[in-house]
Design an enzyme around this catalytic site. Structure first.
Site, mmCIF file in Angstrom:
data_model
loop_
_atom_site.group_PDB
_atom_site.id
_atom_site.type_symbol
_atom_site.label_atom_id
_atom_site.label_comp_id
_atom_site.label_asym_id
_atom_site.label_seq_id
_atom_site.Cartn_x
_atom_site.Cartn_y
_atom_site.Cartn_z
ATOM 1 C CE LYS A 175 -1.604 3.120 2.637
ATOM 2 N NZ LYS A 175 -1.801 4.244 1.722
ATOM 3 C CD GLU A 250 13.737 2.106 9.427
ATOM 4 O OE1 GLU A 250 14.223 3.162 9.854
ATOM 5 O OE2 GLU A 250 14.225 0.987 9.643
ATOM 6 C CB CYS A 284 12.909 10.385 7.331
ATOM 7 S SG CYS A 284 13.964 9.465 6.225
ATOM 8 C CD GLU A 385 9.270 14.170 10.912
ATOM 9 O OE1 GLU A 385 8.205 13.591 11.182
ATOM 10 O OE2 GLU A 385 10.189 13.638 10.273
HETATM 11 P P1 NAD Z 1 2.187 8.870 7.395
HETATM 12 O O1 NAD Z 1 2.520 8.163 8.662
HETATM 13 O O2 NAD Z 1 1.061 9.813 7.395
HETATM 14 O O3 NAD Z 1 1.856 7.796 6.241
HETATM 15 C C1 NAD Z 1 2.752 6.775 5.880
HETATM 16 C C2 NAD Z 1 1.960 5.639 5.240
HETATM 17 O O4 NAD Z 1 1.113 5.062 6.231
HETATM 18 C C3 NAD Z 1 1.030 6.085 4.109
HETATM 19 O O5 NAD Z 1 0.987 5.086 3.115
HETATM 20 C C4 NAD Z 1 -0.304 6.210 4.815
HETATM 21 O O6 NAD Z 1 -1.410 6.091 3.953
HETATM 22 C C5 NAD Z 1 -0.232 5.047 5.781
HETATM 23 N N1 NAD Z 1 -1.104 5.165 6.952
HETATM 24 C C6 NAD Z 1 -1.630 6.307 7.503
HETATM 25 N N2 NAD Z 1 -2.400 5.980 8.564
HETATM 26 C C7 NAD Z 1 -2.340 4.641 8.698
HETATM 27 C C8 NAD Z 1 -2.910 3.723 9.621
HETATM 28 N N3 NAD Z 1 -3.705 4.127 10.617
HETATM 29 N N4 NAD Z 1 -2.621 2.410 9.475
HETATM 30 C C9 NAD Z 1 -1.809 1.970 8.489
HETATM 31 N N5 NAD Z 1 -1.259 2.793 7.577
HETATM 32 C C10 NAD Z 1 -1.510 4.109 7.684
HETATM 33 O O7 NAD Z 1 3.540 9.548 6.885
HETATM 34 P P2 NAD Z 1 3.784 10.421 5.561
HETATM 35 O O8 NAD Z 1 3.169 11.758 5.768
HETATM 36 O O9 NAD Z 1 3.413 9.645 4.353
HETATM 37 O O10 NAD Z 1 5.376 10.537 5.568
HETATM 38 C C11 NAD Z 1 6.053 11.461 6.355
HETATM 39 C C12 NAD Z 1 6.604 10.800 7.610
HETATM 40 O O11 NAD Z 1 7.388 9.663 7.262
HETATM 41 C C13 NAD Z 1 7.543 11.706 8.380
HETATM 42 O O12 NAD Z 1 7.289 11.584 9.752
HETATM 43 C C14 NAD Z 1 8.921 11.158 8.033
HETATM 44 O O13 NAD Z 1 9.929 11.433 8.977
HETATM 45 C C15 NAD Z 1 8.635 9.714 7.936
HETATM 46 N N6 NAD Z 1 9.664 9.027 7.144
HETATM 47 C C16 NAD Z 1 10.554 8.239 7.801
HETATM 48 C C17 NAD Z 1 11.573 7.607 7.100
HETATM 49 C C18 NAD Z 1 12.555 6.719 7.811
HETATM 50 O O14 NAD Z 1 13.182 5.900 7.144
HETATM 51 N N7 NAD Z 1 12.731 6.825 9.107
HETATM 52 C C19 NAD Z 1 11.674 7.780 5.720
HETATM 53 C C20 NAD Z 1 10.746 8.610 5.083
HETATM 54 C C21 NAD Z 1 9.737 9.224 5.809
#
Ligand code: NAD
Length: 503
Positions: A175, A250, A284, A385
């Site tokens: 997904k 992550e 990130c 963040e």
């Molecule tokens: P997000 O947590 O909103 O979404 C990430 C994914 O999870 C998306 O596909 C989203 O649809 C899904 N999702 C959302 N709610 C969910 C739920 N309740 N259950 C299951 N899946 C769900 O994050 P984002 O806005 O897409 O990305 C930004 C965040 O990602 C930032 O906090 C960033 O630091 C982090 N990030 C971390 C890394 C790392 O390797 N540590 C890398 C890239 C981004």
């Protein structure tokens, strides 16, 4: 008219059971629809998990080097299509094409690394403590893997998960983020072209609460590989713990760069501009805090403000553009809300702090590179963040003081130190609490064959990248083969029968 994409389940394209769709738009030009995607729910997830479960046995019996060959072929296709993939990714999520080329290259590197790992995936052999007995450990696949990814690295992050999972022999329900479904759909298309059999890789588009949660809760999904926010990661962890599902998280970061008074200031300046404003601060590993030694504080801040205010914003397909838009309207609003908080809490706004407007910038979600000075560690903009082009600058008295400030967050992903003092550099390597520390290089720049991940609330201890990724996607099975033709009891007969027994 934008193309309508479908889910891909059991080797077939399928609309969402709900019949609903959602649009994917270009953040640099909101009038442009990049694609239309199925708005799926639990029913589509159930079908995808079923397909993945059915495909599992046959796929798990493919020799790992053969699975690796398919992933290598996917890498070859990505090489041939690199420029198109990069340009489409820029249209989809806004970062400049120089960076989306890097995103595709990271996928290619991961393909070739993962493929080669199919010929290693080493276990351990060790001598048995008993005669005529052989001991070893081997890696075996786990089962159906749920892969849930964010939008900021639409190609690289899914490949970090999907390629090692495939080589390990797992089948997948994927997904992607609903801001970047097109790059994800193209990745699946490439893997199918490379020879991934029906049912082994399934993609279900849609929202986190509907599709993501259904994957996490599904009893037949044995592992979840998630990259995203700490808030969602915690939710996934709580739910998965009920069934002891294996989960790799992550999550977010609040990365800092330290610049000491003995540093090469021009080098540190290049590093901070790239770390803080590259990908519009939406990495990130983006540099969100700059910790300056008090002796160079004023001078460096002037140098930085001058360079940052000259960064060129615009549509990332224009090669001269340095900073693209925020990914969507909500993200730009969130970034701006932190500007308001920073001002209210007494930080000094040096540049930016507002929407970028005028000409083509009015078409998208652009935000001016923003710098706050005189930030103190207790301020919200020093702790949370932001995930946008906002940099908080803090002052330190010494390396020890700078490290203390750097460590003062709930996160621990990346960190950078600029100094020419080798003693200080090694002290920083030892004392900084982060998964990654760069010396004289910015907080961004991970290489795919090295471990990637963070400490504290940035994750739950797993690492992506390199051989470590295979630890997550495989189980270790320990095997004992006794060819003595008699019952041999470890620990008991071991010492009873040997000469010089001291037991
Ligand atoms: P997000 O947590 O909103 O979404 C990430 C994914 O999870 C998306 O596909 C989203 O649809 C899904 N999702 C959302 N709610 C969910 C739920 N309740 N259950 C299951 N899946 C769900 O994050 P984002 O806005 O897409 O990305 C930004 C965040 O990602 C930032 O906090 C960033 O630091 C982090 N990030 C971390 C890394 C790392 O390797 N540590 C890398 C890239 C981004």
């Amino acid at each position: 008219m934008a193309k309508a994409f479908k889910n891909f389940i059991g080797g077939k394209e399928r609309d969402a059971e709900s019949g609903k769709t959602f649009e994917n738009r270009n953040p640099a030009d909101w009038s442009e629809v990049v694609g239309i995607f199925p708005k799926s729910d639990k029913r589509d997830v159930d079908a995808a998990v079923d397909a993945a479960r059915q495909a599992y046995r046959e796929w798990s019996l493919y020799p790992a080097p053969k699975r690796g060959d398919i992933v290598k072929k996917a890498g070859d296709i990505m090489v041939a299509r690199k420029e198109d993939l990069a340009r489409e990714m820029t249209r989809e999520m806004g970062k400049v094409v120089l960076e989306t080329r890097g995103d595709v290259q990271e996928g290619i590197d991961t393909a070739y690394y993962s493929a080669s790992e199919g010929r290693r995936m080493f276990g351990v052999t060790a001598p048995s403590e008993l005669q005529n007995k052989f001991t070893m450990s081997v890696r075996v696949p786990v089962g159906v893997a749920g892969v849930i990814s964010p939008w900021n690295f639409p190609m690289a992050i899914p490949t970090w998960k999907i390629f090692p999972a495939l080589v390990s022999g797992d089948t997948i329900v994927f997904k992607p983020a609903s801001d970047t479904p097109k790059t994800a759909a193209t990745l699946v298309e490439i893997l199918v072209e490379a020879g991934v059999p029906d049912g082994v890789l399934n993609i279900v588009h849609g929202g986190g609460n509907e599709v993501g949660m259904a994957i996490v809760e599904h009893p037949d999904v044995e592992l979840i590989s998630f990259t995203g926010s700490t808030a969602v990661g915690k939710k996934i962890s709580e739910i998965s713990s009920r069934s002891l599902k294996r989960v790799s998280l992550e999550l977010g970061g609040k990365n800092a760069e330290i610049v000491m008074d003995d540093a090469n200031l021009e080098l540190a300046l290049d590093g901070i501009l790239w770390g803080a404003f590259g990908t519009t601060g939406q990495r990130c590993t983006a540099t969100s805090r700059l910790i300056l030694h008090e002796k160079i504080y004023d001078k460096f801040l002037d140098m930085l403000a001058e360079r940052a205010s000259r960064l060129k914003l615009g549509n990332g397909l224009d090669e001269s553009v340095e900073v693209g838009p925020c990914v969507n309207e909500a993200q730009r609003e969130k970034v701006h809300s932190y500007t308001e908080i920073g001002k209210k809490e007494g930080a000094r706004l040096v540049i930016g702090g507002e929407f970028a407007k005028g000409g083509d910038l009015d078409k998208g979600w652009f935000y001016k590179p923003t710098i706050f000075a005189d930030v103190t560690p207790d301020m919200t903009i020093a702790r949370e963040e932001i995930f946008g082009p906002v940099l908080s600058v803090l002052k330190a008295r010494s390396m020890d003081n700078a490290i203390e400030i750097l460590n003062g967050t709930i996160y621990g992903l990346s960190s950078a130190v600029y100094t020419r003092n080798i003693n200080d550099a090694f002290k920083a390597i030892r004392d900084i609490k982060a998964g990654i520390t760069y010396i004289n290089a910015p907080t961004i720049g991970a290489e795919t064959h090295m471990p990637f991940g963070g400490v504290k609330q940035t994750g739950n201890g797993h690492r992506e990248g390199g051989a470590g990724a295979f630890d997550f996607f495989t189980e270790i099975k320990t095997v004992y083969v006794d060819y003595s033709d008699k019952l041999q009891r470890a620990q008991i007969d071991t010492y009873r029968e040997s000469k010089g027994n001291t037991n």
